[in-house]
Design a protein around this motif. Structure first.
Motif, PDB file in Angstrom:
ATOM      1  N   ALA A   1       0.825  -1.210   0.000  1.00  0.00           N
ATOM      2  CA  ALA A   1       0.000   0.000   0.000  1.00  0.00           C
ATOM      3  C   ALA A   1       0.857   1.257   0.000  1.00  0.00           C
ATOM      4  O   ALA A   1       0.602   2.191  -0.768  1.00  0.00           O
ATOM      5  CB  ALA A   1      -0.931   0.003   1.216  1.00  0.00           C
ATOM      6  N   LEU A   2       1.873   1.296   0.855  1.00  0.00           N
ATOM      7  CA  LEU A   2       2.744   2.471   0.914  1.00  0.00           C
ATOM      8  C   LEU A   2       3.429   2.724  -0.427  1.00  0.00           C
ATOM      9  O   LEU A   2       3.491   3.858  -0.898  1.00  0.00           O
ATOM     10  CB  LEU A   2       3.790   2.305   2.024  1.00  0.00           C
ATOM     11  N   ARG A   3       3.912   1.657  -1.051  1.00  0.00           N
ATOM     12  CA  ARG A   3       4.578   1.800  -2.349  1.00  0.00           C
ATOM     13  C   ARG A   3       3.603   2.328  -3.399  1.00  0.00           C
ATOM     14  O   ARG A   3       3.921   3.247  -4.148  1.00  0.00           O
ATOM     15  CB  ARG A   3       5.156   0.455  -2.778  1.00  0.00           C
TER      16      ARG A   3
ATOM     17  N   SER B   1      -4.576   5.719  -6.377  1.00  0.00           N
ATOM     18  CA  SER B   1      -5.604   6.226  -5.466  1.00  0.00           C
ATOM     19  C   SER B   1      -5.851   5.259  -4.311  1.00  0.00           C
ATOM     20  O   SER B   1      -5.632   4.051  -4.446  1.00  0.00           O
ATOM     21  CB  SER B   1      -6.916   6.460  -6.218  1.00  0.00           C
ATOM     22  N   VAL B   2      -6.317   5.810  -3.203  1.00  0.00           N
ATOM     23  CA  VAL B   2      -6.646   5.000  -2.036  1.00  0.00           C
ATOM     24  C   VAL B   2      -7.700   3.959  -2.414  1.00  0.00           C
ATOM     25  O   VAL B   2      -7.614   2.801  -1.998  1.00  0.00           O
ATOM     26  CB  VAL B   2      -7.134   5.890  -0.865  1.00  0.00           C
TER      27      VAL B   2
ATOM     28  N   ASN C   1      -8.226   2.509  -5.317  1.00  0.00           N
ATOM     29  CA  ASN C   1      -7.621   1.424  -6.096  1.00  0.00           C
ATOM     30  C   ASN C   1      -6.723   0.539  -5.238  1.00  0.00           C
ATOM     31  O   ASN C   1      -6.714  -0.673  -5.407  1.00  0.00           O
ATOM     32  CB  ASN C   1      -6.842   1.972  -7.290  1.00  0.00           C
ATOM     33  N   VAL C   2      -5.974   1.139  -4.327  1.00  0.00           N
ATOM     34  CA  VAL C   2      -5.115   0.349  -3.438  1.00  0.00           C
ATOM     35  C   VAL C   2      -5.976  -0.568  -2.581  1.00  0.00           C
ATOM     36  O   VAL C   2      -5.690  -1.761  -2.450  1.00  0.00           O
ATOM     37  CB  VAL C   2      -4.224   1.256  -2.561  1.00  0.00           C
ATOM     38  N   ALA C   3      -7.040  -0.026  -2.009  1.00  0.00           N
ATOM     39  CA  ALA C   3      -7.933  -0.824  -1.166  1.00  0.00           C
ATOM     40  C   ALA C   3      -8.509  -1.991  -1.966  1.00  0.00           C
ATOM     41  O   ALA C   3      -8.518  -3.129  -1.492  1.00  0.00           O
ATOM     42  CB  ALA C   3      -9.054   0.050  -0.605  1.00  0.00           C
ATOM     43  N   ALA C   4      -8.948  -1.711  -3.172  1.00  0.00           N
ATOM     44  CA  ALA C   4      -9.526  -2.768  -4.018  1.00  0.00           C
ATOM     45  C   ALA C   4      -8.464  -3.800  -4.399  1.00  0.00           C
ATOM     46  O   ALA C   4      -8.720  -5.009  -4.338  1.00  0.00           O
ATOM     47  CB  ALA C   4     -10.143  -2.163  -5.269  1.00  0.00           C
ATOM     48  N   ASN C   5      -7.277  -3.346  -4.783  1.00  0.00           N
ATOM     49  CA  ASN C   5      -6.195  -4.254  -5.179  1.00  0.00           C
ATOM     50  C   ASN C   5      -5.795  -5.197  -4.047  1.00  0.00           C
ATOM     51  O   ASN C   5      -5.391  -6.331  -4.294  1.00  0.00           O
ATOM     52  CB  ASN C   5      -4.958  -3.480  -5.640  1.00  0.00           C
ATOM     53  N   LEU C   6      -5.891  -4.708  -2.816  1.00  0.00           N
ATOM     54  CA  LEU C   6      -5.505  -5.526  -1.664  1.00  0.00           C
ATOM     55  C   LEU C   6      -6.664  -6.367  -1.127  1.00  0.00           C
ATOM     56  O   LEU C   6      -6.503  -7.109  -0.165  1.00  0.00           O
ATOM     57  CB  LEU C   6      -4.936  -4.641  -0.551  1.00  0.00           C
TER      58      LEU C   6
END
Length: 94
Positions: A41-43, A50-51, A53-58
């Motif tokens: 997430a940090l990377r 976007s937050v 997209n990161v949330a969804a990707n994880l």
């Protein structure tokens, strides 16, 4: 992936994998996975993803669930975390 899936992939019982994880990393599988997700997430956030997209990707069910985990672990929301880093970098550049 679930813990059970990881154990199966490694041809270990869940109990053996749990002991191995704790011995080798000092973390439970859940904590290890959370740390890995935080690094990813940090990377991604630092590179402009976007937050949402990161949330969804994880695999988070909601953006709020991701932000809650981030805040609990890092002490601030993603937006504040990176704003603080920018301010610190700007101050040290002068």
């Amino acid at each position: 992936s679930t813990f059970k899936t990881w154990a199966k992939r490694l041809a270990l019982s869940e109990r053996s994998l749990a002991r191995l994880m704790l011995r080798e990393t000092g973390l439970t599988f859940g904590r290890w996975r959370q740390q890995l997700q935080l690094i990813i997430a940090l990377r991604e956030l630092a590179s402009g993803v976007s937050v949402q997209n990161v949330a969804a990707n994880l695999g988070y069910e909601s953006v709020n669930a991701f932000i809650t985990m981030f805040k609990k672990t890092m002490g601030s929301t993603p937006a504040h975390y990176f704003a603080e880093r920018k301010t610190s970098a700007h101050l040290t550049d002068n």
